[in-house]
Design an enzyme around this catalytic site. Structure first.
Site, short mmCIF file in Angstrom:
data_model
loop_
_atom_site.label_atom_id
_atom_site.label_comp_id
_atom_site.label_asym_id
_atom_site.label_seq_id
_atom_site.Cartn_x
_atom_site.Cartn_y
_atom_site.Cartn_z
CG HIS A 88 -1.82 1.20 1.26
ND1 HIS A 88 -3.02 1.22 0.57
CD2 HIS A 88 -1.72 2.40 1.84
CE1 HIS A 88 -3.60 2.39 0.73
NE2 HIS A 88 -2.82 3.13 1.51
CG ASP A 167 -11.88 3.91 5.77
OD1 ASP A 167 -11.31 4.70 6.54
OD2 ASP A 167 -11.70 3.92 4.55
NE ARG A 174 -9.65 10.78 8.68
CZ ARG A 174 -8.80 9.96 8.05
NH1 ARG A 174 -9.21 8.76 7.65
NH2 ARG A 174 -7.58 10.32 7.83
CB SER A 189 -8.28 5.28 7.36
OG SER A 189 -8.65 5.27 6.00
CE LYS A 193 -9.07 2.19 3.54
NZ LYS A 193 -9.19 3.50 2.95
N1 URA Z 1 -5.74 6.62 2.54
C1 URA Z 1 -6.72 6.03 3.26
O1 URA Z 1 -7.26 5.01 2.87
N2 URA Z 1 -7.10 6.62 4.40
C2 URA Z 1 -6.54 7.74 4.89
O2 URA Z 1 -6.92 8.20 5.94
C3 URA Z 1 -5.52 8.33 4.12
C4 URA Z 1 -5.13 7.75 2.95
#
Ligand code: URA
Length: 440
Positions: A88, A167, A174, A189, A193
């Site tokens: 990621h 999320d 947010r 966050s 995932k």
């Molecule tokens: N990417 C995400 O999935 N969440 C965040 O808070 C920032 C970047």
């Protein structure tokens, strides 16, 4: 045992507002409330701001991550015996690493369950780039995702409705309450995932600099440490590389243009900076997958997957499996193309001292390559290609960039931004290394 009294949203908000630590029950109550409506949006927004101001301990962050992960379906892939490792990136400009690394790692023997996101703001998203391939479908069902991983060892998919619904809700809040740039919230966050997609281990590319979310190395280090700690606490070994994002990665920014550059990389013709980051991250995946014992052996394995054409073949198979047109690999004209190309040329001779990633990203946005809001439409054909790279010697009149244009409305601004991105000097600049640190 008597049942604990119910927790009210305002009690949880007050506790954090006053600098207290939330316990596991309070965090679980909140996240349950986010999904079932027990917390109104204004209450979650207030709590997000309290967390933004007061922070969270590593324990609170771990509980938040776990509660978010369990807010929806948690995919497990017991039928796949190959080691399952994903990567990621926290996002950057020209960061098309996933498109290259996914097929590369899969061709090297790693199973790559990759659930990616869309671009927002100045950063591009893997899903949008893939969707510039005619027919490519990122909306796989969990069953399709599973079957493809078993068959190919690679799936390049978007988040399904059932994966981490908390999320989706919190990220949207947010975004409009100025609470995005907060280490525990970003960490929970991203990691919730990743942990829900069925991985055994994770490699993180945490970017810092002008074109990144985290502007400084210390900030990026703090985020990387928090994410690595969560991964470990959840028994998913996690390694982070801190990589510089002051300049665009590679020579193309824009969806179809980045697909072309990714294919070029898989054909062995990638720019050095992009290949350096991609190969280093893929090497870490091979090591975490325990397919090799030493970095040298892992690098050799990855290089073989590239040189043999196996990674390119894997990308072709993946495009075909997800409904895309695999002929784009050999014929880039099958990808969306802009109507007009505008060239920017150097007005003096010397060396490219710097290329400002943010100015390039903003130029791309003016051309229509990005979105300001999640629901905005993007133009997959537009963007910038042939970007001259820092350290290159140039003569007066040499090409600095090509702008791919469909809509002339903001062309003057896009051109000015792209021109401004380049700094030219008489002496050869000393470039700092791209990969700065490893956190494990
Ligand atoms: N990417 C995400 O999935 N969440 C965040 O808070 C920032 C970047």
């Amino acid at each position: 045992m008597p049942e604990a009294p119910a927790l009210f949203p305002q009690d949880i908000i007050r506790k954090k507002r006053d600098g207290g630590a939330l316990d596991r029950r309070a965090i679980e109550t909140w996240i349950r409330g986010v999904v079932d409506g027990g917390f109104a949006d204004y209450q979650s927004s207030a709590l997000l701001m309290a967390i933004f101001q007061r922070g969270m301990s590593p324990r609170e962050t771990a509980w938040l991550t776990e509660a978010m992960m369990r807010s929806g379906e948690v995919i497990t892939l017991p039928e796949i015996t190959a080691p399952k490792v994903d990567k990621h990136s926290t996002g950057g400009v020209g960061d098309k690493v996933s498109l290259i690394l996914g097929p590369l790692a899969a061709a090297a023997g790693v199973c790559v369950p990759m659930i990616s996101g869309r671009g927002l703001g100045h950063t591009g998203g893997t899903l949008d780039k893939l969707e510039s391939i005619p027919g490519f479908r990122v909306g796989l069902s969990t069953d399709e995702y599973r079957r493809q991983l078993a068959a190919l060892g690679l799936a390049l998919a978007g988040q399904t409705a059932s994966l981490v619904p908390a999320d989706r809700k919190l990220y949207a809040l947010r975004d409009v309450t100025a609470t995005v740039e907060c280490v525990p919230l970003i960490c929970a966050s991203i990691m919730s995932k990743k942990l829900a997609e069925g991985i055994d281990a994770l490699v993180l590319d945490v970017k810092f600099g002008r074109g990144a979310f985290m502007k400084s190395l210390p900030e990026a280090r703090r985020l990387a440490r928090a994410m690595v700690a969560i991964g470990k606490a959840m028994q998913r070994p996690t390694v982070a590389l801190l990589t510089e994002m002051n300049r665009p990665l590679g020579r193309a920014v824009g969806h179809a243009l980045e697909v072309i550059e990714s294919i070029e990389c898989l054909k062995g013709r990638g720019p050095a900076d992009l290949m350096e980051v991609t190969l280093a991250l893929t090497e870490k995946m091979v090591l975490l997958a325990k397919l090799e014992k030493t970095p040298k052996a892992a690098r050799l394995r990855v290089q073989r997957a590239l040189d043999s054409g196996a990674a390119l073949a894997k990308f072709r198979d993946t495009i075909r499996a997800q409904g895309g047109d695999p002929a784009v690999i050999d014929d880039y004209a099958r990808l969306p193309q802009a109507r007009r190309i505008v060239e920017i040329r150097a007005e003096s001779a010397g060396y490219i001292r710097d290329v400002d990633a943010m100015a390039i990203a903003l130029s791309g946005l003016r051309l229509g390559a990005g979105r300001e809001r999640v629901e905005d439409h993007i133009d997959p054909a537009v963007g910038l290609s042939d970007l001259a790279q820092a350290g290159t010697r140039i003569a007066n009149g040499d090409l600095l960039a090509r702008l791919h244009v469909n809509n002339e409305r903001h062309l003057a601004e896009a051109t000015a931004l792209a021109r401004r991105a380049f700094t030219i000097s008489k002496s050869k600049p000393r470039l700092a290394p791209l990969i700065r640190e490893e956190i494990a």
